[in-house]
Write a protein that holds these residues in place. Structure first.
Motif, short mmCIF file in Angstrom:
data_model
loop_
_atom_site.label_atom_id
_atom_site.label_comp_id
_atom_site.label_asym_id
_atom_site.label_seq_id
_atom_site.Cartn_x
_atom_site.Cartn_y
_atom_site.Cartn_z
N GLN A 1 29.67 73.07 38.96
CA GLN A 1 31.13 73.08 39.05
C GLN A 1 31.74 74.30 38.37
N THR A 2 32.86 74.73 38.89
CA THR A 2 33.66 75.78 38.24
C THR A 2 35.00 75.23 37.75
N ASP A 3 35.37 74.04 38.18
CA ASP A 3 36.58 73.37 37.69
C ASP A 3 36.20 72.55 36.45
N MET A 4 36.83 72.82 35.32
CA MET A 4 36.49 72.15 34.07
C MET A 4 36.63 70.63 34.19
N LYS A 5 37.67 70.18 34.86
CA LYS A 5 37.92 68.75 34.97
C LYS A 5 36.87 68.08 35.84
N LYS A 6 36.47 68.75 36.90
CA LYS A 6 35.45 68.19 37.77
C LYS A 6 34.10 68.14 37.07
N MET A 7 33.83 69.12 36.22
CA MET A 7 32.60 69.12 35.45
C MET A 7 32.54 67.92 34.51
N VAL A 8 33.64 67.65 33.82
CA VAL A 8 33.69 66.50 32.93
C VAL A 8 33.57 65.20 33.73
N ALA A 9 34.16 65.18 34.92
CA ALA A 9 34.08 63.98 35.77
C ALA A 9 32.64 63.69 36.17
N TYR A 10 31.91 64.70 36.58
CA TYR A 10 30.51 64.48 36.96
C TYR A 10 29.65 64.09 35.76
N SER A 11 30.04 64.55 34.58
CA SER A 11 29.28 64.15 33.39
C SER A 11 29.36 62.64 33.16
N SER A 12 30.47 62.02 33.56
CA SER A 12 30.62 60.57 33.40
C SER A 12 29.60 59.81 34.23
N PHE B 1 10.37 51.09 29.83
CA PHE B 1 10.33 52.09 30.90
C PHE B 1 10.13 53.47 30.28
N PRO B 2 8.91 53.80 29.87
CA PRO B 2 8.70 55.09 29.19
C PRO B 2 8.97 56.31 30.07
N VAL B 3 8.50 56.29 31.31
CA VAL B 3 8.68 57.45 32.19
C VAL B 3 10.15 57.63 32.53
N GLU B 4 10.81 56.54 32.91
CA GLU B 4 12.23 56.63 33.26
C GLU B 4 13.07 57.08 32.08
N THR B 5 12.71 56.61 30.89
CA THR B 5 13.47 57.01 29.70
C THR B 5 13.32 58.50 29.44
N LEU B 6 12.11 59.02 29.58
CA LEU B 6 11.89 60.45 29.37
C LEU B 6 12.67 61.28 30.39
N LEU B 7 12.72 60.81 31.63
CA LEU B 7 13.48 61.52 32.65
C LEU B 7 14.97 61.50 32.34
N CYS B 8 15.47 60.36 31.83
CA CYS B 8 16.88 60.30 31.45
C CYS B 8 17.16 61.20 30.24
N MET B 9 16.19 61.36 29.38
CA MET B 9 16.37 62.27 28.25
C MET B 9 16.53 63.71 28.72
N ILE B 10 15.94 64.05 29.86
CA ILE B 10 16.17 65.37 30.43
C ILE B 10 17.65 65.55 30.75
N GLY B 11 18.29 64.45 31.17
CA GLY B 11 19.72 64.50 31.44
C GLY B 11 20.52 64.91 30.23
N THR B 12 20.07 64.51 29.04
CA THR B 12 20.75 64.93 27.82
C THR B 12 20.67 66.44 27.64
N GLY B 13 19.48 66.99 27.94
CA GLY B 13 19.34 68.44 27.88
C GLY B 13 20.22 69.15 28.89
N LEU B 14 20.32 68.59 30.09
CA LEU B 14 21.17 69.19 31.11
C LEU B 14 22.64 69.11 30.72
N THR B 15 23.01 68.05 29.98
CA THR B 15 24.39 67.95 29.48
C THR B 15 24.72 69.14 28.60
N ALA B 16 23.77 69.50 27.72
CA ALA B 16 23.97 70.67 26.87
C ALA B 16 24.10 71.94 27.71
N VAL B 17 23.38 72.00 28.83
CA VAL B 17 23.41 73.19 29.67
C VAL B 17 24.79 73.38 30.30
#
Length: 501
Positions: free
Chosen positions: A292-303, A405-421
């Motif tokens: 996204q390039t729209d700040m508001k849309k970026m925050v919306a997708y983060s939800s 759910f170890p595998v699913e949890t690790l994959l969701c943790m990647i989402g935390t890293g992408l949030t920082a990105v």
């Protein structure tokens, strides 16, 4: 005590809406803020008198209403609904305070916000399936009108899309509720009298499917999410605060209260698929936010991604993971409200939310250094940096979900890293570097503009340092709910083994 939380904003909505003469936007806002403040303070009083060691419903109210339909006015509050009640009261007051004094049709606007608050409060308090549905639908029309009348250029499209999606959500939820009561032979819709576990497993799974899709639309989860970015982009800043901070929690609350709690056996059978669904929502939401390039849309997708964490925790259904789910609901409410408020201030002062246009807003002389500093805190909290409430909620979700759910949890943790990105992209483009020539001579940002954001930032830090102030209210109720789920899941597993043998 509980009825006052519904009646006060309803009375305020009626008083403002039917005021005998035209009134200024400032007076209407002040009057609405008084009623919102009374409601919030009353919710705090209830929280103070709430017994945190008791897992069952407290301050219960019951009144016979329509016997022919089996509909009764049953209210109650426990550790699952109490934090959401206080959050609703707080964010309603902040949304009213943040509204523009010069907006058109102020009587109608503030009446709708108070009506919306009453509907959300009633849904969190309802201890009757049909009563919950009535309150769930009550918030639909005010939010539709708030977007359609005071929204952006494509407000009609966004509001209609929201209306259609939410209407489908309500139909599916009502069908599941009716099926649970009628097929189980219940005489009314009271939660205390409902026992859907006696139904055949296939019937339970069918009913649970309606609940999952219905509340999945509200959360929203992929692929039922497409209404959310449009609604956020076109809605005004105060309405985005309520939409992300409170209204999405009706979906997560419904999954826990009516899915996991009422149909535990069916829930135990679908949890592996729910965990996969959570991974898809987390990674998809984060990936879309990066683009996204729209700040508001970026925050919306983060939800979308952050609501996926709640689904993962609910799928694991351990006491720790479900406790994390509730904390995630509260932390996301505070953080998303802060981010939308800050984006709203930037748009109001700079006239743009486009990351291709904005740059250097942290400039201490001609930029928005305080707003930029608060944005740094908000994105750090959303990315799960220690010391913020976002960290502790996500940590508990992952810690409670990993054993199941170890595998699913690790994959969701990647989402935390992408949030920082994606939030690093936002900060780097909009706030750092040389101030863009297209947004020079920015109007002054007054403390009245900053105050709501400062309040939310303080709460984010306080609850990040001392999360026990939230946990103590919720833990007994969540432990009781998760214990029932664990027992039922164990019995179902034993049955499956016997069948295979």
């Amino acid at each position: 005590m509980l009825s006052a939380l519904i009646l006060v904003p309803l009375f305020g909505a009626a008083l403002i809406g039917f005021w005998p003469s035209s009134i200024s936007g400032k007076f209407a806002r002040t009057l609405a803020l008084v009623f919102a403040s009374i409601t919030f303070l009353w919710s705090v009083v209830i929280a103070i008198q709430f017994n945190p060691t008791q897992a069952s419903q407290q301050f219960a109210e019951s009144l016979s209403w329509i016997d022919a339909l089996g509909l009764n006015y049953n209210l109650g509050v426990d550790g699952l609904s109490l934090p959401l009640l206080v959050l609703n009261g707080l964010l309603t007051g902040i949304a009213i305070y943040s509204s523009d004094e010069s907006l058109q049709r102020p009587k109608f606007y503030y009446s709708l916000i108070l009506l919306l608050s009453a509907g959300v409060t009633g849904a969190f308090l309802a201890q009757d399936l049909l009563l919950f549905f009535l309150f769930y639908e009550l918030e639909l029309i005010p939010l539709y009108l708030l977007i359609a009348i005071w929204g952006g250029a494509r407000r009609g499209y966004a509001a209609t899309k929201f209306l259609i999606y939410t209407a489908v959500s309500g139909i599916l939820i009502l069908a599941s509720f009716l099926g649970m009561v009628w097929l189980s032979g219940g005489s009314n819709f009271a939660l205390a009298n409902l026992n859907a576990t006696t139904l055949p497993l296939a019937t339970q799974l069918l009913l649970l499917a309606g609940i999952l899709v219905g509340f999945g639309i509200k959360m929203p989860l992929v692929p039922f999410h497409t209404w959310l970015p449009d609604a956020h982009v076109e809605a005004s800043t105060p309405i985005s605060v309520l939409l992300a901070g409170v209204l999405l929690k009706l979906g997560t609350y419904g999954l826990l209260r009516f899915g996991m709690n009422l149909l535990p056996e069916a829930w135990s059978y679908v949890t592996p698929w729910l965990a996969i669904w959570a991974v898809v929502s987390v990674l998809y939401g984060a990936s879309c936010a990066i683009a996204q390039t729209d700040m508001k849309k970026m925050v919306a997708y983060s939800s979308i991604g952050h609501m996926g964490y709640v689904l993962l925790a609910a799928a694991a259904a351990t006491p720790l993971s479900v406790l994390g789910a509730v904390l995630q609901m509260i932390s996301h409410g505070l953080i998303s409200a802060l981010l939308f408020l800050l984006v709203g201030v930037v748009y109001k002062k700079a006239g743009s939310r486009d990351l291709e246009v904005l740059q250097g807003l942290l400039n201490p002389e001609r930029g928005m250094p305080v707003i930029g500093s608060l944005m740094v805190l908000g994105v750090m909290a959303s990315a799960g940096i220690p010391g913020m409430v976002g960290f502790i909620s996500e940590f508990i979700v992952f810690r409670g979900s990993f054993p199941v759910f170890p595998v699913e949890t690790l994959l969701c943790m990647i989402g935390t890293g992408l949030t920082a990105v994606y939030f690093l992209i936002l900060m780097n483009r909009a706030y750092f570097g040389r101030l863009s020539a297209q947004v020079t001579n920015l109007p002054r940002v007054y403390w009245s503009d900053r105050l709501p954001s400062v309040i939310l930032a303080v709460l984010i830090v306080i609850f990040g340092i001392q999360p026990n102030w939230l946990i103590r209210w919720t833990e007994p109720t969540i432990t009781a709910m998760s214990s029932v789920q664990h027992v039922v899941a164990t019995v179902a597993l034993d049955k499956a083994k016997v069948t295979r043998d």
